[in-house]
Scaffold this motif. Structure first.
Motif, PDB file in Angstrom:
ATOM      1  N   UNK A  57      20.022 123.383 109.807  1.00 18.18           N
ATOM      2  CA  UNK A  57      20.667 121.925 109.795  1.00 18.18           C
ATOM      3  C   UNK A  57      21.561 121.666 109.665  1.00 18.18           C
ATOM      4  N   UNK A  58      22.253 122.662 107.704  1.00 22.81           N
ATOM      5  CA  UNK A  58      23.125 122.807 107.391  1.00 22.81           C
ATOM      6  C   UNK A  58      24.175 123.144 107.843  1.00 22.81           C
ATOM      7  N   UNK A  59      24.455 124.403 108.709  1.00 17.87           N
ATOM      8  CA  UNK A  59      25.228 124.889 108.291  1.00 17.87           C
ATOM      9  C   UNK A  59      25.633 124.958 110.588  1.00 17.87           C
ATOM     10  N   UNK A  60      24.639 124.759 110.802  1.00 13.61           N
ATOM     11  CA  UNK A  60      24.872 124.622 112.258  1.00 13.61           C
ATOM     12  C   UNK A  60      24.894 126.376 112.444  1.00 13.61           C
ATOM     13  N   UNK A  61      24.580 126.926 111.817  1.00 10.15           N
ATOM     14  CA  UNK A  61      23.258 128.714 112.679  1.00 10.15           C
ATOM     15  C   UNK A  61      22.986 127.603 113.968  1.00 10.15           C
ATOM     16  N   UNK A  62      22.946 128.610 114.948  1.00 12.24           N
ATOM     17  CA  UNK A  62      22.183 128.431 116.219  1.00 12.24           C
ATOM     18  C   UNK A  62      20.959 129.111 115.563  1.00 12.24           C
ATOM     19  N   UNK A  63      19.842 128.428 116.658  1.00 12.22           N
ATOM     20  CA  UNK A  63      18.747 129.201 116.780  1.00 12.22           C
ATOM     21  C   UNK A  63      17.852 130.331 117.337  1.00 12.22           C
ATOM     22  N   UNK A  64      19.187 130.232 118.749  1.00 13.79           N
ATOM     23  CA  UNK A  64      18.981 131.703 119.363  1.00 13.79           C
ATOM     24  C   UNK A  64      19.840 132.536 118.484  1.00 13.79           C
ATOM     25  N   UNK A  65      20.472 132.593 117.690  1.00 15.14           N
ATOM     26  CA  UNK A  65      21.380 133.511 116.965  1.00 15.14           C
ATOM     27  C   UNK A  65      20.523 134.464 116.082  1.00 15.14           C
ATOM     28  N   UNK A  66      19.426 133.202 115.493  1.00 14.21           N
ATOM     29  CA  UNK A  66      18.212 133.966 114.167  1.00 14.21           C
ATOM     30  C   UNK A  66      16.945 134.382 115.697  1.00 14.21           C
ATOM     31  N   UNK A  67      17.088 134.199 116.377  1.00 13.36           N
ATOM     32  CA  UNK A  67      15.686 134.278 116.998  1.00 13.36           C
ATOM     33  C   UNK A  67      16.303 136.192 117.745  1.00 13.36           C
ATOM     34  N   UNK A  68      17.615 136.416 118.426  1.00 17.38           N
ATOM     35  CA  UNK A  68      18.249 137.450 118.873  1.00 17.38           C
ATOM     36  C   UNK A  68      18.819 138.496 117.678  1.00 17.38           C
ATOM     37  N   UNK A  69      18.664 138.310 116.929  1.00 17.69           N
ATOM     38  CA  UNK A  69      19.550 138.714 116.066  1.00 17.69           C
ATOM     39  C   UNK A  69      18.781 139.354 114.345  1.00 17.69           C
ATOM     40  N   UNK A  70      18.299 138.127 113.923  1.00 21.01           N
ATOM     41  CA  UNK A  70      17.402 137.559 112.229  1.00 21.01           C
ATOM     42  C   UNK A  70      18.560 136.970 111.250  1.00 21.01           C
ATOM     43  N   UNK A  71      18.000 136.189 110.368  1.00 19.56           N
ATOM     44  CA  UNK A  71      18.610 136.182 109.821  1.00 19.56           C
ATOM     45  C   UNK A  71      19.505 137.155 109.247  1.00 19.56           C
ATOM     46  N   UNK A  72      19.172 138.176 108.484  1.00 18.38           N
ATOM     47  CA  UNK A  72      19.888 138.832 108.009  1.00 18.38           C
ATOM     48  C   UNK A  72      21.068 139.851 108.831  1.00 18.38           C
ATOM     49  N   UNK A  73      21.786 139.183 109.274  1.00 18.79           N
ATOM     50  CA  UNK A  73      22.866 139.997 110.008  1.00 18.79           C
ATOM     51  C   UNK A  73      24.247 139.415 109.877  1.00 18.79           C
ATOM     52  N   UNK A  74      24.904 140.060 110.621  1.00 17.74           N
ATOM     53  CA  UNK A  74      26.543 139.314 110.632  1.00 17.74           C
ATOM     54  C   UNK A  74      27.174 138.668 111.659  1.00 17.74           C
ATOM     55  N   UNK A  75      25.960 138.429 112.348  1.00 20.86           N
ATOM     56  CA  UNK A  75      26.778 137.265 113.040  1.00 20.86           C
ATOM     57  C   UNK A  75      25.329 135.887 112.664  1.00 20.86           C
ATOM     58  N   UNK A  76      25.087 136.177 111.624  1.00 24.41           N
ATOM     59  CA  UNK A  76      24.104 135.184 111.230  1.00 24.41           C
ATOM     60  C   UNK A  76      25.169 134.578 110.592  1.00 24.41           C
ATOM     61  N   UNK A  77      25.556 135.478 109.170  1.00 26.62           N
ATOM     62  CA  UNK A  77      27.044 135.735 107.837  1.00 26.62           C
ATOM     63  C   UNK A  77      27.867 134.745 108.853  1.00 26.62           C
ATOM     64  N   UNK A  78      28.515 134.791 109.948  1.00 27.59           N
ATOM     65  CA  UNK A  78      29.597 134.313 110.511  1.00 27.59           C
ATOM     66  C   UNK A  78      29.637 133.437 110.899  1.00 27.59           C
ATOM     67  N   UNK A  79      28.152 132.917 111.284  1.00 27.77           N
ATOM     68  CA  UNK A  79      28.306 131.178 111.915  1.00 27.77           C
ATOM     69  C   UNK A  79      27.711 130.165 110.475  1.00 27.77           C
ATOM     70  N   UNK A  80      26.984 131.095 109.137  1.00 27.94           N
ATOM     71  CA  UNK A  80      27.141 130.199 108.137  1.00 27.94           C
ATOM     72  C   UNK A  80      28.413 130.190 107.465  1.00 27.94           C
ATOM     73  N   UNK A  81      29.301 131.077 107.703  1.00 24.55           N
ATOM     74  CA  UNK A  81      29.816 130.728 106.462  1.00 24.55           C
ATOM     75  C   UNK A  81      30.954 129.874 107.665  1.00 24.55           C
TER      76      UNK A  81
END
Length: 157
Positions: A57-81
């Protein structure tokens, strides 16, 4: 404290604003920076996105990214930043997502923290295995590592 002062001075010298997107550190990076008088010249805003819903909601991290690799991942860190950069007037954004503990799993151990540093030129990510130092120590180590990454980004800008 001196590390946070160094970050502020480096950013101030170059006219850079900073945004943070923090999960496991719960705002510790923003707090370290805003503990210092005059930090309003540099700190634009901070996001504490502890839940996956907050990240989307706040950062636009894609739900699909979280589902695919989990919240603790470089992919989610990238989308957060990148999300912090897009949703602010900052030139540099730092993100942190990790497992402070206690606990963890075989696949995502306690002490694993993923970082992102985004600028208009792109986003770099990395994972640090701090180990099972205990919750407070992992969070402090993650805070300090993020401050060091911000300092490097400011000098490189």
């Amino acid at each position: 404290m001196s590390l946070a002062i160094d970050v502020l001075n480096a950013c101030k010298a170059k006219g850079l604003k900073v945004a943070t997107a923090e999960s496991c550190t719960g705002g510790m990076v923003a707090a370290a920076l805003t503990d210092i008088a005059g930090s309003s010249a540099v700190i634009e805003r901070g996001f504490v996105t502890y839940t996956n819903t907050a990240k989307t909601e706040m950062l636009g991290v894609r739900e699909a990214t979280i589902e695919a690799v989990g919240a603790v991942s470089e992919e989610v860190a990238r989308e957060m930043a990148l999300g912090a950069l897009v949703n602010s007037d900052a030139e540099i954004a730092a993100s942190i997502t990790g497992i402070a503990g206690p606990g963890g799993s075989e696949f995502k151990p306690e002490g694993r923290v993923c970082f992102g540093i985004a600028t208009r030129a792109g986003c770099d990510t990395e994972t640090i295995e701090f180990g099972a130092l205990g919750r407070a120590a992992v969070r402090e180590a993650a805070r300090d590592h993020a401050l060091n990454l911000l300092l490097k980004a400011a000098h490189a800008h």
